[in-house]
Design an enzyme around this catalytic site. Structure first.
Site, PDB file in Angstrom:
ATOM      1  N   TYR A  62     -41.181 -15.352  44.332  1.00  9.66           N
ATOM      2  CA  TYR A  62     -39.929 -16.069  44.596  1.00  9.66           C
ATOM      3  C   TYR A  62     -39.953 -17.446  43.974  1.00  9.66           C
ATOM      4  O   TYR A  62     -40.977 -17.898  43.479  1.00  9.66           O
ATOM      5  CB  TYR A  62     -39.664 -16.137  46.102  1.00  9.66           C
ATOM      6  CG  TYR A  62     -40.482 -17.153  46.869  1.00  9.66           C
ATOM      7  CD1 TYR A  62     -41.844 -16.962  47.108  1.00  9.66           C
ATOM      8  CD2 TYR A  62     -39.911 -18.326  47.364  1.00  9.66           C
ATOM      9  CE1 TYR A  62     -42.594 -17.895  47.815  1.00  9.66           C
ATOM     10  CE2 TYR A  62     -40.650 -19.261  48.075  1.00  9.66           C
ATOM     11  CZ  TYR A  62     -41.990 -19.038  48.299  1.00  9.66           C
ATOM     12  OH  TYR A  62     -42.724 -19.968  48.998  1.00  9.66           O
TER      13      TYR A  62
ATOM     14  N   ARG B 219     -42.223 -21.405  35.940  1.00 10.37           N
ATOM     15  CA  ARG B 219     -43.166 -21.066  37.008  1.00 10.37           C
ATOM     16  C   ARG B 219     -42.890 -19.660  37.523  1.00 10.37           C
ATOM     17  O   ARG B 219     -43.825 -18.911  37.855  1.00 10.37           O
ATOM     18  CB  ARG B 219     -43.073 -22.084  38.151  1.00 10.37           C
ATOM     19  CG  ARG B 219     -44.132 -21.832  39.219  1.00 10.37           C
ATOM     20  CD  ARG B 219     -44.186 -22.930  40.256  1.00 10.37           C
ATOM     21  NE  ARG B 219     -42.970 -22.985  41.059  1.00 10.37           N
ATOM     22  CZ  ARG B 219     -42.715 -23.920  41.963  1.00 10.37           C
ATOM     23  NH1 ARG B 219     -43.586 -24.889  42.190  1.00 10.37           N
ATOM     24  NH2 ARG B 219     -41.595 -23.897  42.655  1.00 10.37           N
TER      25      ARG B 219
ATOM     26  N   ARG C   2     -44.103   5.004  49.656  1.00 16.39           N
ATOM     27  CA  ARG C   2     -45.170   4.053  49.980  1.00 16.39           C
ATOM     28  C   ARG C   2     -46.527   4.518  49.440  1.00 16.39           C
ATOM     29  O   ARG C   2     -47.078   5.537  49.869  1.00 16.39           O
ATOM     30  CB  ARG C   2     -45.278   3.867  51.501  1.00 16.39           C
ATOM     31  CG  ARG C   2     -46.290   2.781  51.858  1.00 16.39           C
ATOM     32  CD  ARG C   2     -46.531   2.626  53.347  1.00 16.39           C
ATOM     33  NE  ARG C   2     -47.538   1.597  53.572  1.00 16.39           N
ATOM     34  CZ  ARG C   2     -48.854   1.816  53.466  1.00 16.39           C
ATOM     35  NH1 ARG C   2     -49.320   3.005  53.174  1.00 16.39           N
ATOM     36  NH2 ARG C   2     -49.697   0.810  53.653  1.00 16.39           N
TER      37      ARG C   2
ATOM     38  N   HIS D 229     -50.016   2.322  47.377  1.00 19.66           N
ATOM     39  CA  HIS D 229     -50.410   0.995  46.896  1.00 19.66           C
ATOM     40  C   HIS D 229     -50.233   0.787  45.390  1.00 19.66           C
ATOM     41  O   HIS D 229     -49.726  -0.251  44.972  1.00 19.66           O
ATOM     42  CB  HIS D 229     -51.860   0.687  47.296  1.00 19.66           C
ATOM     43  CG  HIS D 229     -52.026   0.380  48.756  1.00 19.66           C
ATOM     44  ND1 HIS D 229     -51.841   1.318  49.743  1.00 19.66           N
ATOM     45  CD2 HIS D 229     -52.340  -0.769  49.393  1.00 19.66           C
ATOM     46  CE1 HIS D 229     -52.052   0.770  50.922  1.00 19.66           C
ATOM     47  NE2 HIS D 229     -52.357  -0.508  50.749  1.00 19.66           N
TER      48      HIS D 229
ATOM     49  N   LYS E 192     -46.397 -17.797  43.197  1.00 18.85           N
ATOM     50  CA  LYS E 192     -45.468 -18.038  44.319  1.00 18.85           C
ATOM     51  C   LYS E 192     -45.074 -16.687  44.904  1.00 18.85           C
ATOM     52  O   LYS E 192     -43.976 -16.175  44.664  1.00 18.85           O
ATOM     53  CB  LYS E 192     -44.256 -18.858  43.835  1.00 18.85           C
ATOM     54  CG  LYS E 192     -43.593 -19.673  44.937  1.00 18.85           C
ATOM     55  CD  LYS E 192     -42.696 -20.747  44.371  1.00 18.85           C
ATOM     56  CE  LYS E 192     -41.816 -21.426  45.402  1.00 18.85           C
ATOM     57  NZ  LYS E 192     -42.507 -22.062  46.516  1.00 18.85           N
TER      58      LYS E 192
ATOM     59  N   GLU F 175     -53.695 -28.165  49.425  1.00 19.77           N
ATOM     60  CA  GLU F 175     -52.278 -28.545  49.501  1.00 19.77           C
ATOM     61  C   GLU F 175     -51.813 -28.405  50.943  1.00 19.77           C
ATOM     62  O   GLU F 175     -52.626 -28.189  51.843  1.00 19.77           O
ATOM     63  CB  GLU F 175     -51.445 -27.659  48.565  1.00 19.77           C
ATOM     64  CG  GLU F 175     -51.517 -26.183  48.898  1.00 19.77           C
ATOM     65  CD  GLU F 175     -50.662 -25.301  47.971  1.00 19.77           C
ATOM     66  OE1 GLU F 175     -49.720 -25.812  47.364  1.00 19.77           O
ATOM     67  OE2 GLU F 175     -50.954 -24.096  47.893  1.00 19.77           O
TER      68      GLU F 175
HETATM   69  N1  PDD Z   1     -42.331 -24.305  48.857  1.00 16.89           N
HETATM   70  N2  PDD Z   1     -47.143 -25.600  47.842  1.00 16.89           N
HETATM   71  C1  PDD Z   1     -46.627 -24.581  48.538  1.00 16.89           C
HETATM   72  C2  PDD Z   1     -47.548 -23.626  49.211  1.00 16.89           C
HETATM   73  C3  PDD Z   1     -45.228 -24.420  48.620  1.00 16.89           C
HETATM   74  O1  PDD Z   1     -44.715 -23.371  49.300  1.00 16.89           O
HETATM   75  C4  PDD Z   1     -44.381 -25.370  47.991  1.00 16.89           C
HETATM   76  C5  PDD Z   1     -42.880 -25.268  48.025  1.00 16.89           C
HETATM   77  C6  PDD Z   1     -44.980 -26.432  47.272  1.00 16.89           C
HETATM   78  C7  PDD Z   1     -44.145 -27.462  46.525  1.00 16.89           C
HETATM   79  O2  PDD Z   1     -43.618 -26.936  45.317  1.00 16.89           O
HETATM   80  P1  PDD Z   1     -42.242 -27.500  44.731  1.00 16.89           P
HETATM   81  O3  PDD Z   1     -42.407 -28.990  44.599  1.00 16.89           O
HETATM   82  O4  PDD Z   1     -42.122 -26.828  43.419  1.00 16.89           O
HETATM   83  O5  PDD Z   1     -41.176 -27.130  45.719  1.00 16.89           O
HETATM   84  C8  PDD Z   1     -46.348 -26.502  47.214  1.00 16.89           C
HETATM   85  C9  PDD Z   1     -40.921 -24.016  48.842  1.00 16.89           C
HETATM   86  C10 PDD Z   1     -40.027 -25.215  48.912  1.00 16.89           C
HETATM   87  C11 PDD Z   1     -40.632 -22.941  49.887  1.00 16.89           C
HETATM   88  O6  PDD Z   1     -41.457 -22.038  49.989  1.00 16.89           O
HETATM   89  O7  PDD Z   1     -39.591 -22.983  50.545  1.00 16.89           O
END
Ligand code: PDD
Length: 296
Positions: free
Chosen positions: A31, A50, A98, A100, A146, A190
């Site tokens: 996402y 990204r 379903r 894997h 992501k 983070e």
């Molecule tokens: N999340 N690290 C993680 C684990 C995140 O989920 C996010 C952002 C960030 C910051 O990334 P950016 O500056 O590109 O938004 C760092 C979004 C906002 C979300 O999952 O809603």
């Protein structure tokens, strides 16, 4: 609210996906979250780059061209009631019995996009800063993707809610065990849904954009602001002790912009108030946003 699903624009109440969607069954998808200011996407190229990185990471082809993504964004942004919004993009490996392994032959991916109102952090929160807690980073080793499979992030974020705090700051160590993560060798990765910066003796520091964290778009903006305003910064491994001993801690994300963390595990950070670096970066960030939007 109208959303985009697999080539169609629909009221959200009418949007349907199969229970066999691999996103539902396996969390097999990726996402993006793109802020939209004054009805203009902020850094769409960086977010789409990204997204491509995430898709490459899960071996899924990008289902749409740049022109197609842009057309969807434009239409949804026009339909959303507020000027400031965020776009949510969600792509899964599609619907299949379903099992894997990837469906063979491949099936069409599921593509979902929506535009939601973006609520700015209230002025009171900017003025007061936020409290955070720490936790072991128990996620996988591809946090640069992501991925929609966010269960660890959800559980980690809920820990901070249960503690009356705004974020959970994560640490890893080479020999991570669940009850011994604040060891000397532990280092910052983070937040559960944000990136973290440490400011000490006039120098800003952030962890490197490697496989252990999401490469934040806001993270890049902060470093560009630092660069342009002669704020010294370092990209390096940050030890847990440095985080607690910081003069200031900042969190960043597309939906939260930049916020000061004034307490960590109940302990004050610096003066326990948003400091001069935060004030400066926050002001510059607002200015930067306005300038970028005007220039587009
Ligand atoms: N999340 N690290 C993680 C684990 C995140 O989920 C996010 C952002 C960030 C910051 O990334 P950016 O500056 O590109 O938004 C760092 C979004 C906002 C979300 O999952 O809603």
């Amino acid at each position: 609210m109208t959303i985009y699903l697999n080539g169609q624009y629909l009221p959200i109440e009418e949007a349907r996906i199969s229970v066999l969607d691999r996103g539902f069954i396996f969390g097999d998808g990726v996402y993006e979250v793109i802020p939209v200011y004054s009805r203009r996407p902020f850094r769409p190229a960086a977010h789409l780059q990204r997204l491509q990185h995430s898709l490459d990471g899960i071996l899924l082809a990008n289902p749409l061209s740049l022109a197609a993504w842009t057309a969807i964004f434009e239409r949804l942004i026009a339909l959303c009631e507020t000027e400031d919004q965020y776009l949510y993009l969600h792509i899964t490996r599609g619907v299949a019995p379903r099992d894997h392994p990837f469906p063979d032959p491949p099936v069409p991916p599921t593509v979902f996009v929506m535009a939601n109102p973006l609520l700015m952090p209230p002025a009171s929160l900017v003025a007061s800063g936020v409290a955070a807690i720490t936790a072991p980073d128990n996620r996988w080793l591809r946090c640069d993707i992501k991925a929609i499979s966010l269960l660890p992030n959800v559980l980690l974020r809920q820990m901070s809610v249960d503690a009356g705090c705004s974020e959970t700051i994560l640490f890893r160590s080479e020999s991570l065990t669940s009850n011994a993560f604040l060891t000397e060798e532990a280092f910052l990765t983070e937040g559960s849904a944000s990136n973290i910066f440490v400011f000490k003796n006039g120098v800003l520091a952030a962890p490197p954009k490697d496989h252990l964290m999401l490469p934040g778009i806001t993270y890049d903006v902060i470093l560009e602001i630092a660069e342009a305003n002669a704020i010294p910064y370092q990209i390096r491994k940050i030890a847990v002790a440095e985080v607690f001993a910081a003069d200031e801690l900042l969190l960043t994300s597309s939906t939260r912009e930049v916020q000061a963390i004034t307490h960590l595990d109940g302990k004050p950070i610096g003066t326990a108030n948003p400091g001069p670096l935060f004030q400066k970066i926050h002001t510059l960030y607002q200015k930067f946003k306005r300038e970028v939007m005007r220039a587009q």
